[in-house]
Design a protein around this motif. Structure first.
Motif, PDB file in Angstrom:
ATOM      1  N   PRO A 162      30.331  23.062   3.282  1.00 54.46           N
ATOM      2  CA  PRO A 162      29.146  23.639   3.928  1.00 54.46           C
ATOM      3  C   PRO A 162      28.273  24.391   2.929  1.00 54.46           C
ATOM      4  N   HIS A 206      30.550  22.652  10.062  1.00 53.53           N
ATOM      5  CA  HIS A 206      29.682  21.966   9.097  1.00 53.53           C
ATOM      6  C   HIS A 206      28.373  21.514   9.762  1.00 53.53           C
ATOM      7  N   ASP A 234      28.339  27.057  10.386  1.00 54.33           N
ATOM      8  CA  ASP A 234      28.365  26.032   9.341  1.00 54.33           C
ATOM      9  C   ASP A 234      29.746  25.968   8.679  1.00 54.33           C
ATOM     10  N   ALA A 244      33.400  17.351   2.143  1.00 47.80           N
ATOM     11  CA  ALA A 244      32.164  17.954   2.638  1.00 47.80           C
ATOM     12  C   ALA A 244      32.304  19.473   2.571  1.00 47.80           C
TER      13      ALA A 244
END
Length: 204
Positions: free
Chosen positions: A173, A63, A59, A171
């Motif tokens: 994670p 991601h 992740d 973004a």
């Protein structure tokens, strides 16, 4: 690059040690049924320790929370935890376990729908798995594990913003913080809840 597998192995061994410590703290001596239940429960949390590292690293790098790890974990975790509860005749845990998984799945699903940039559906599926493990232990662990995930993830996001390493649209994670929060709930959920209630004079 050669150091990375050693670092990963170290983290896996560290988490496995935590799982063993936790299981020994819950070890039920006595008749054969409780001994067998403790062994099965230990296997369940060792499994969670082993999958924690690859899930977090994947992740962080791409991601994404891979289905090939998460989806089988419903079966493995449910079977081991349910088996431990059934062997020990702990029918309350047998009910709260799937309820915990469903509750976290629904909560994270609602967050993902309301804020699709902040959370993906891989996180939602992972939440269901973690809810099984936390629910098996009890409601205090479930609440602390869920709250800790948002707390840790929020603090990390704030730190990135302050350091100007991320923007409001970046973004970030969330899976690693869900896993960290779950382990916080697993290992310290009950005492943290007791301390919180005692702070307000509500301790039983």
């Amino acid at each position: 690059m050669a150091r990375r597998p050693l670092a990963q192995l170290g983290v896996v061994l560290g988490l496995a040690a935590v799982a063993v410590w936790f299981a020994l703290a819950r070890w039920q001596s006595g008749d054969a049924a409780h001994l067998a239940a403790s062994i099965v429960e230990l296997a369940a949390f060792l499994y969670l320790a082993v999958i924690t590292v690859p899930l977090a690293l994947i992740d962080l790098e791409v991601h994404r929370v891979p289905n090939r790890i998460v989806l089988p974990s419903y079966l493995v975790g449910g079977a081991l935890l349910g088996g431990a509860s059934a062997i020990a005749c702990d029918w309350a845990a047998l009910v709260i376990m799937p309820a915990g998984g469903a509750a976290l799945f629904v909560v994270f699903f609602a967050v993902a729908v309301g804020s699709p940039r902040g959370m993906g559906f891989g996180d939602v599926k992972l939440a269901g798995v973690l809810g099984l493990f936390l629910g098996h232990l009890g409601v205090p662990q479930l609440i602390v594990g869920a709250f800790a995930a948002f707390l840790l993830g929020g603090l990390f996001a704030i730190a990135l913003l302050v350091a100007r390493r991320a923007g409001r649209a970046s973004a970030i994670p969330f899976g690693p913080w869900m896993l960290a929060g779950a382990w916080a709930g697993i290992t310290a959920g009950a005492p943290l809840t007791d301390a919180y209630l005692a702070l307000f004079g509500l301790a039983v």
